[in-house]
Scaffold this motif. Structure first.
Motif, short mmCIF file in Angstrom:
data_model
loop_
_atom_site.label_atom_id
_atom_site.label_comp_id
_atom_site.label_asym_id
_atom_site.label_seq_id
_atom_site.Cartn_x
_atom_site.Cartn_y
_atom_site.Cartn_z
N HIS A 155 0.90 -1.29 0.15
CA HIS A 155 -0.12 -0.11 -0.05
C HIS A 155 0.90 1.32 0.10
N VAL A 156 2.12 1.07 -0.64
CA VAL A 156 2.74 2.35 -0.77
C VAL A 156 2.37 2.72 -2.24
N VAL A 157 2.15 4.18 -2.28
CA VAL A 157 1.74 4.59 -3.44
C VAL A 157 2.79 4.87 -4.50
N ILE A 158 2.62 4.37 -5.79
CA ILE A 158 3.72 4.48 -6.88
C ILE A 158 3.27 5.19 -8.11
N ASP A 159 1.72 5.38 -8.19
CA ASP A 159 1.32 6.32 -9.04
C ASP A 159 0.04 6.97 -8.68
N ILE A 164 -7.81 2.76 -8.46
CA ILE A 164 -8.09 2.70 -6.90
C ILE A 164 -7.83 1.57 -6.27
N CYS A 165 -7.16 1.26 -5.38
CA CYS A 165 -6.95 0.38 -4.31
C CYS A 165 -8.15 0.18 -3.38
N GLY A 166 -8.23 -1.46 -3.11
CA GLY A 166 -9.25 -1.65 -2.11
C GLY A 166 -8.99 -0.97 -0.73
N CYS A 167 -7.87 -0.33 -0.15
CA CYS A 167 -7.59 0.21 1.05
C CYS A 167 -8.09 1.49 1.09
N GLY A 171 -3.48 4.30 -6.56
CA GLY A 171 -2.27 3.76 -7.18
C GLY A 171 -1.28 3.09 -6.33
N CYS A 172 -1.64 2.19 -5.19
CA CYS A 172 -0.93 1.34 -4.67
C CYS A 172 -0.08 0.44 -5.23
N VAL A 176 -1.53 -2.19 -8.56
CA VAL A 176 -0.98 -2.42 -10.04
C VAL A 176 -0.32 -3.95 -10.26
N ALA A 177 -0.04 -4.44 -9.04
CA ALA A 177 1.02 -5.50 -9.32
C ALA A 177 0.54 -6.74 -8.84
#
Ligand code: BMX
Ligand code: ZN
Length: 287
Positions: A155-159, A164-167, A171-172, A176-177
């Motif tokens: 849950h570190v934002v890279i973009d 949207i992340c479920g957290c 851009g977590c 993306v990954a």
């Protein structure tokens, strides 16, 4: 010593009987939706009844934030337990055995740290699976932080303009990954239905499949370089169904090798293989 090891993931629960540090028996059951912690604990115990008489202790590693109050989701899209979810106290009540519980990736980080080939003191474990989880060992100690949240590097934002992340962030790394993200992108780009195993199998002949995997590998590489810059780690251990998929680690390494030297970091696959989190649950009692 015999430990009943329980690893709770978003989709499956792995159960293991670990005798003197080695996995001697193993089972896997799906993660079911429940309305109470008692229901979940009984569901697990039903499947390991035959081991229980020989068990001295129970170790649980679980996806989610694990505190003294129980398990709660950072990304509720990957785990839908009611809150609070004090599985450790419930298991203790039902079995009368001592129970320890930790986040899955933190537990795996500790197991992997104890099995490093070199005498390294600063390392991270990253699991690329349903989500992206992490555990940090700093100066030879598992670093959990004041609220046990440390290591939630998925849950570190890279973009900031990313998905949207479920957290609740945007851009977590996980958005993306992760295996879930890969599957989402694959469904959008490749018209025929495809699962992640088929995606990896097809990558060498299907540029769309390769692009989806590369997007994940590049995000994990960025995360690794960010961790090197922030914590000056000696090594990062990679695990999880995606992390250990054929050719994935090599793709991440290629991306890291393009970065300036101070940001580059050694990557190795998990010694505990797909069972790093399960073995981690058993090693909660090893200091
Ligand atoms: C999520 C988060 C982490 C977990 C990671 C990997 C939840 C439910 N889980 O980032 O605590 O370590 O996924 O979990 O919020 P896995 O299930 O993919 O192994
Ligand atoms: Zn997130």
């Amino acid at each position: 010593m015999n430990v009943l090891a329980i690893d709770i993931g978003g989709t499956k629960v792995a159960l293991g009987l670990v005798s003197n540090g080695k996995l001697s028996d193993r089972k896997q059951i799906p993660t079911i939706n429940v309305t109470s912690v008692n229901q979940f604990a009984n569901h697990i115990l039903k499947h390991c009844q035959s081991w229980l008489a020989d068990v001295d202790r129970i170790g649980i590693s679980s996806t989610g934030l694990v505190t003294e109050h129980g398990i709660s989701a950072i990304n509720p899209e990957t785990l839908a337990f009611p809150t609070p979810f004090p599985l450790h106290t419930e298991m203790e009540k039902l079995t009368g055995k001592p129970v320890a519980m930790l986040n899955d990736a933190q537990a795996a980080a500790w197991y992997e740290y104890l099995h490093l080939a070199e005498q390294e003191k600063n390392m991270a474990y990253i699991t690329v699976s349903t989500g992206v989880g992490g555990g940090l060992v700093i100066d030879g100690k598992l670093h959990r932080g004041q609220t046990n949240f440390a290591g939630h590097i998925g849950h570190v934002v890279i973009d900031p303009n990313g998905p949207i992340c479920g957290c609740g962030q945007q851009g977590c790394v996980e958005a993306v990954a992760s295996g879930t993200a890969i599957n989402k992108y694959a469904t959008q780009t490749i018209t025929t239905p495809i699962n992640n195993i088929e995606l990896f199998d097809q990558a060498h002949q299907n540029p769309d499949a390769e692009r989806v995997i590369q997007q994940s590998a590049q995000a994990i590489a960025t995360l690794c370089c960010n961790l090197k810059a922030s914590l000056d780690l000696d090594v990062i251990v990679i695990g999880g169904g995606i992390g250990l998929a054929k050719g994935y680690l090599a793709r991440v390494i290629l991306h890291i090798e393009k970065r300036p030297l101070p940001f580059q970091i050694k990557l190795v696959p998990a010694k505990g293989n797909y069972d790093a989190c399960l073995l981690g649950a058993a090693y909660l009692f090893e200091h």
